[in-house]
Design an enzyme around this catalytic site. Structure first.
Site, PDB file in Angstrom:
ATOM      1  N   SER A   1      27.407 -18.766   1.650  1.00 19.42           N
ATOM      2  CA  SER A   1      28.497 -18.043   0.978  1.00 19.42           C
ATOM      3  C   SER A   1      28.854 -18.710  -0.347  1.00 19.42           C
ATOM      4  O   SER A   1      29.115 -18.022  -1.341  1.00 19.42           O
ATOM      5  CB  SER A   1      29.743 -18.015   1.863  1.00 19.42           C
TER       6      SER A   1
ATOM      7  N   GLY B   1      20.481 -19.300   6.920  1.00 18.39           N
ATOM      8  CA  GLY B   1      20.604 -20.750   7.125  1.00 18.39           C
ATOM      9  C   GLY B   1      21.726 -21.029   8.103  1.00 18.39           C
ATOM     10  O   GLY B   1      22.504 -20.126   8.460  1.00 18.39           O
TER      11      GLY B   1
ATOM     12  N   SER C   1      21.721 -15.142  10.405  1.00 16.77           N
ATOM     13  CA  SER C   1      20.505 -14.391  10.814  1.00 16.77           C
ATOM     14  C   SER C   1      19.434 -15.339  11.364  1.00 16.77           C
ATOM     15  O   SER C   1      18.396 -15.523  10.730  1.00 16.77           O
ATOM     16  CB  SER C   1      19.968 -13.536   9.662  1.00 16.77           C
TER      17      SER C   1
ATOM     18  N   GLY D   1      25.690 -23.450   3.119  1.00 16.09           N
ATOM     19  CA  GLY D   1      26.058 -23.130   1.734  1.00 16.09           C
ATOM     20  C   GLY D   1      25.752 -21.701   1.314  1.00 16.09           C
ATOM     21  O   GLY D   1      25.821 -21.379   0.128  1.00 16.09           O
TER      22      GLY D   1
HETATM   23  P1  ADP Z   1      27.799 -20.863   5.037  1.00 14.33           P
HETATM   24  O1  ADP Z   1      28.165 -19.617   4.274  1.00 14.33           O
HETATM   25  O2  ADP Z   1      26.330 -21.170   5.012  1.00 14.33           O
HETATM   26  O3  ADP Z   1      28.395 -20.936   6.412  1.00 14.33           O
HETATM   27  P2  ADP Z   1      29.693 -22.132   3.293  1.00 14.33           P
HETATM   28  O4  ADP Z   1      29.231 -21.779   1.914  1.00 14.33           O
HETATM   29  O5  ADP Z   1      30.834 -21.362   3.890  1.00 14.33           O
HETATM   30  O6  ADP Z   1      28.417 -22.121   4.264  1.00 14.33           O
HETATM   31  O7  ADP Z   1      30.088 -23.665   3.371  1.00 14.33           O
HETATM   32  C1  ADP Z   1      29.317 -24.662   2.763  1.00 14.33           C
HETATM   33  C2  ADP Z   1      30.208 -25.863   2.463  1.00 14.33           C
HETATM   34  O8  ADP Z   1      29.403 -26.912   1.938  1.00 14.33           O
HETATM   35  C3  ADP Z   1      31.277 -25.541   1.442  1.00 14.33           C
HETATM   36  O9  ADP Z   1      32.459 -26.199   1.791  1.00 14.33           O
HETATM   37  C4  ADP Z   1      30.684 -26.113   0.140  1.00 14.33           C
HETATM   38  O10 ADP Z   1      31.670 -26.479  -0.783  1.00 14.33           O
HETATM   39  C5  ADP Z   1      29.933 -27.327   0.664  1.00 14.33           C
HETATM   40  N1  ADP Z   1      28.799 -27.779  -0.176  1.00 14.33           N
HETATM   41  C6  ADP Z   1      28.615 -29.052  -0.588  1.00 14.33           C
HETATM   42  N2  ADP Z   1      27.509 -29.154  -1.347  1.00 14.33           N
HETATM   43  C7  ADP Z   1      26.962 -27.923  -1.413  1.00 14.33           C
HETATM   44  C8  ADP Z   1      25.810 -27.392  -2.068  1.00 14.33           C
HETATM   45  N3  ADP Z   1      24.996 -28.165  -2.792  1.00 14.33           N
HETATM   46  N4  ADP Z   1      25.522 -26.082  -1.926  1.00 14.33           N
HETATM   47  C9  ADP Z   1      26.349 -25.296  -1.170  1.00 14.33           C
HETATM   48  N5  ADP Z   1      27.460 -25.734  -0.529  1.00 14.33           N
HETATM   49  C10 ADP Z   1      27.783 -27.034  -0.654  1.00 14.33           C
END
Ligand code: ADP
Length: 211
Positions: free
Chosen positions: A51, A44, A118, A49
């Site tokens: 990680s 994604g 990815s 989200g």
């Molecule tokens: P990625 O790994 O896809 O780059 P991250 O997990 O690092 O994304 O970041 C996602 C951000 O979105 C985090 O700050 C997280 O707290 C926030 N967030 C808000 N709502 C959600 C949700 N429902 N699921 C996942 N992350 C969320």
């Protein structure tokens, strides 16, 4: 004999190498772990989200005694893949290497949570094939670009918009969404605990993870 996914993907530079057969078998490992190994491949946009959900899921699985490990971009880009950038060929090599590592985790009986943007379908398909069709589950972490950009936890979208980062997925580089993911998480609508529960339901069915 049909070559396995891994043999097909082997570099032509590595010749005259035979696979070593472990004396501890996968069924023995799975019997002791009381679950099967698998790769959950989170794909994604940045900030969708991946990680966050993978880490919460890891916590939940670890508490149940599951052998689980999160592999993510930040972890490998400093080491295993520190020589790679973000061009399509470097991204492909990044995913190939990580796919090989994820595969090793399943050989060890682990549930490996691989969280990587990815962006290319072909690269993700390569990893699926590497797993010989077994126990590879694509998790499409789907939030609209506008939501990801609003979250921007690392300030990367701001930099990408200012052209301080080039080849940034969703802004100046493409993202090809999965066509048939095993699991889709709309993280703009689904709270993190609900996303974790959705994946746990799947793992109970396919890996024998206990409730
Ligand atoms: P990625 O790994 O896809 O780059 P991250 O997990 O690092 O994304 O970041 C996602 C951000 O979105 C985090 O700050 C997280 O707290 C926030 N967030 C808000 N709502 C959600 C949700 N429902 N699921 C996942 N992350 C969320």
């Amino acid at each position: 004999m049909e070559k396995s996914g891994r043999e097909k993907s082997a570099s032509p530079k590595s010749e005259n190498i035979t696979a070593s057969i472990s004396t501890v078998t996968l069924p023995q490992r799975e019997q002791r772990n009381r679950h099967r190994g698998a790769v959950l491949w989170f794909t994604g946009l940045s900030a969708s989200g991946k990680s966050t959900v993978a880490n919460e899921l890891e916590k939940a699985l670890f508490k149940k005694g599951v052998q689980v490990f999160v592999l993510d971009g930040d972890r490998v880009r400093h080491g295993l893949c520190s020589d790679l950038g973000f061009s399509p060929t470097d991204r492909q090599e990044n995913i190939r290497r990580v796919g090989e590592v994820a595969r090793l985790f399943t050989d060890a009986g682990f549930i490996c949570l691989a969280a990587f943007i990815s962006p290319y379908r072909a690269d993700r398909l390569l990893v699926r094939k590497l797993m010989d069709g077994g126990n590879f589950f694509e998790v499409y972490v789907n939030a609209p670009l506008s939501v990801c950009e609003q979250r921007d936890p690392k300030g990367l979208y701001v930099k990408a918009r200012q052209k301080k980062i080039k080849d940034f997925t969703g802004i100046s580089a493409p993202y090809e969404p999965p066509l048939n993911p095993e699991i889709e998480l709309r993280t703009d609508k689904l709270a993190v605990p609900d996303a974790v529960e959705k994946i746990l339901r799947h793992l109970r069915k396919v890996c024998g993870v206990k409730k």
